[in-house]
Design a protein around this motif. Structure first.
Motif, short mmCIF file in Angstrom:
data_model
loop_
_atom_site.label_atom_id
_atom_site.label_comp_id
_atom_site.label_asym_id
_atom_site.label_seq_id
_atom_site.Cartn_x
_atom_site.Cartn_y
_atom_site.Cartn_z
N LEU A 157 -4.48 130.89 9.41
CA LEU A 157 -4.06 131.24 10.78
C LEU A 157 -5.28 131.33 11.70
CD1 LEU A 157 -1.30 133.87 9.96
CD2 LEU A 157 -0.94 131.56 10.83
N LEU A 158 -6.38 131.86 11.19
CA LEU A 158 -7.61 131.94 11.99
C LEU A 158 -8.09 130.53 12.36
CD1 LEU A 158 -9.64 134.73 10.13
CD2 LEU A 158 -8.54 134.92 12.37
N LEU A 159 -7.98 129.61 11.41
CA LEU A 159 -8.40 128.22 11.69
C LEU A 159 -7.57 127.62 12.80
CD1 LEU A 159 -9.14 126.35 8.34
CD2 LEU A 159 -10.73 127.39 9.94
N LYS A 160 -6.30 128.05 12.87
CA LYS A 160 -5.42 127.52 13.93
C LYS A 160 -5.69 128.21 15.26
CE LYS A 160 -1.61 126.11 10.96
NZ LYS A 160 -0.46 126.66 10.24
N GLY A 161 -6.61 129.17 15.24
CA GLY A 161 -6.98 129.83 16.49
C GLY A 161 -6.11 131.02 16.87
N HIS A 162 -5.37 131.57 15.92
CA HIS A 162 -4.52 132.72 16.23
C HIS A 162 -5.35 133.98 16.48
CE1 HIS A 162 -0.94 130.52 15.65
NE2 HIS A 162 -0.97 130.47 14.33
N GLU A 219 -1.19 137.70 17.33
CA GLU A 219 -0.40 136.66 16.64
C GLU A 219 -0.41 136.89 15.12
OE1 GLU A 219 -0.77 132.73 19.44
OE2 GLU A 219 -2.64 133.55 18.64
N LEU A 220 -1.57 137.33 14.61
CA LEU A 220 -1.66 137.64 13.18
C LEU A 220 -0.73 138.81 12.82
CD1 LEU A 220 -5.53 137.37 12.53
CD2 LEU A 220 -3.79 135.76 11.82
N ILE A 221 -0.72 139.83 13.68
CA ILE A 221 0.15 140.99 13.46
C ILE A 221 1.61 140.54 13.42
CG2 ILE A 221 1.03 143.12 14.56
CD1 ILE A 221 -1.90 143.50 15.65
N ASP A 222 2.00 139.69 14.41
CA ASP A 222 3.39 139.22 14.49
C ASP A 222 3.76 138.34 13.30
OD1 ASP A 222 3.41 140.54 16.86
OD2 ASP A 222 3.21 138.74 18.12
N LYS A 223 2.87 137.42 12.96
CA LYS A 223 3.18 136.46 11.90
C LYS A 223 3.19 137.10 10.51
CE LYS A 223 2.29 131.69 13.24
NZ LYS A 223 3.03 131.74 14.44
N LEU A 224 2.26 138.02 10.28
CA LEU A 224 2.10 138.59 8.93
C LEU A 224 2.76 139.96 8.78
CD1 LEU A 224 -1.66 137.60 8.50
CD2 LEU A 224 0.30 136.42 7.51
N HIS A 225 3.29 140.46 9.91
CA HIS A 225 3.94 141.79 9.91
C HIS A 225 2.99 142.86 9.35
CE1 HIS A 225 7.43 139.40 10.82
NE2 HIS A 225 7.28 138.75 9.68
N LEU A 226 1.78 142.86 9.89
CA LEU A 226 0.79 143.86 9.47
C LEU A 226 0.35 144.67 10.68
CD1 LEU A 226 -1.49 141.49 7.32
CD2 LEU A 226 0.18 143.12 6.42
N SER A 227 -0.28 145.81 10.41
CA SER A 227 -0.80 146.63 11.52
C SER A 227 -2.15 146.07 11.94
CB SER A 227 -0.97 148.07 11.04
OG SER A 227 -2.00 148.11 10.05
N LEU A 228 -2.62 146.45 13.12
CA LEU A 228 -3.91 145.97 13.62
C LEU A 228 -5.08 146.33 12.68
CD1 LEU A 228 -5.59 144.52 15.78
CD2 LEU A 228 -5.72 146.68 17.03
N PRO A 229 -5.18 147.59 12.21
CA PRO A 229 -6.30 147.89 11.30
C PRO A 229 -6.28 147.01 10.04
CG PRO A 229 -5.21 149.92 12.00
CD PRO A 229 -4.37 148.79 12.50
#
Length: 194
Positions: free
Chosen positions: A149-154, A158-168
């Protein structure tokens, strides 16, 4: 260190015997391991082969065009760099070869330096990919997702939304990925994968 892993093997596919011998002896003189083939079918008996490796292929083989040979390798998920050599380059062939990701397209008669420069460039690319693959193998499945996802520039959101994780947690994964891939910044991470 890492580039001491294995010597690079150069797979040379050229049906013209004198041409094949002269390229092979030059590369052997430069201390490379060379495996030579006069046709694509002989080469494919050796596929898949050990990496790190590069391929030097005549674009007009008796049994297959170089572009087709390259396509088959890609279908088999073999991504090592390929250098094409050609007697009479049709513009279209060289465009097709380059579009497909060939490193270099040399037209005979070429200078020794042109060939050795192309080989050096191909080896650099191959070792970089092998190293990157080794590093990626160290990532956990979750870290691999973050990496892609980082390679795609997220961004973080967007990472939080896609992976359903918290910011920390997202930040934690990001720093782990960068640590394991030995890069200091996101731009370096993207450069590494180019």
């Amino acid at each position: 260190m890492s580039h001491k892993l294995k010597k690079i093997t150069i797979h040379l596919i050229e049906d013209d015997i004198s041409q094949r011998d002269s390229i092979e002896s030059l590369l052997v003189y430069k201390d490379y391991i060379v495996k030579s083939y006069s046709a694509a079918k002989d080469f494919f008996k050796n596929v898949p082969f050990e990496r790190p490796a590069i391929v030097i292929a005549d674009i007009q083989l008796p049994d297959l065009s170089g572009v087709d040979l390259h396509r088959i390798l890609m279908e088999k998920n073999i991504t090592c760099p390929i250098i094409f050599i050609s007697g009479e380059a049709s513009i279209q062939q060289s465009i097709d070869a380059m579009k497909q990701g060939a490193i270099e397209f040399l037209v005979k008669p070429f200078e020794i330096e042109e060939l050795t420069d192309a080989v050096t460039k191909a080896i650099h690319i191959e070792l970089k990919e092998i190293n990157l693959n080794l590093l990626i193998e160290n990532l956990s499945p979750r870290e691999r997702e973050v990496y892609k996802l980082l390679l795609k520039g997220h961004n973080n959101q967007e990472l939080i939304d896609k992976l359903h994780l918290s910011l920390p947690t997202v930040k934690q994964y990001k720093s782990e990925v960068m640590r394991k891939l030995n890069v200091k910044s996101l731009s370096k991470l993207i450069e590494l994968a180019k």
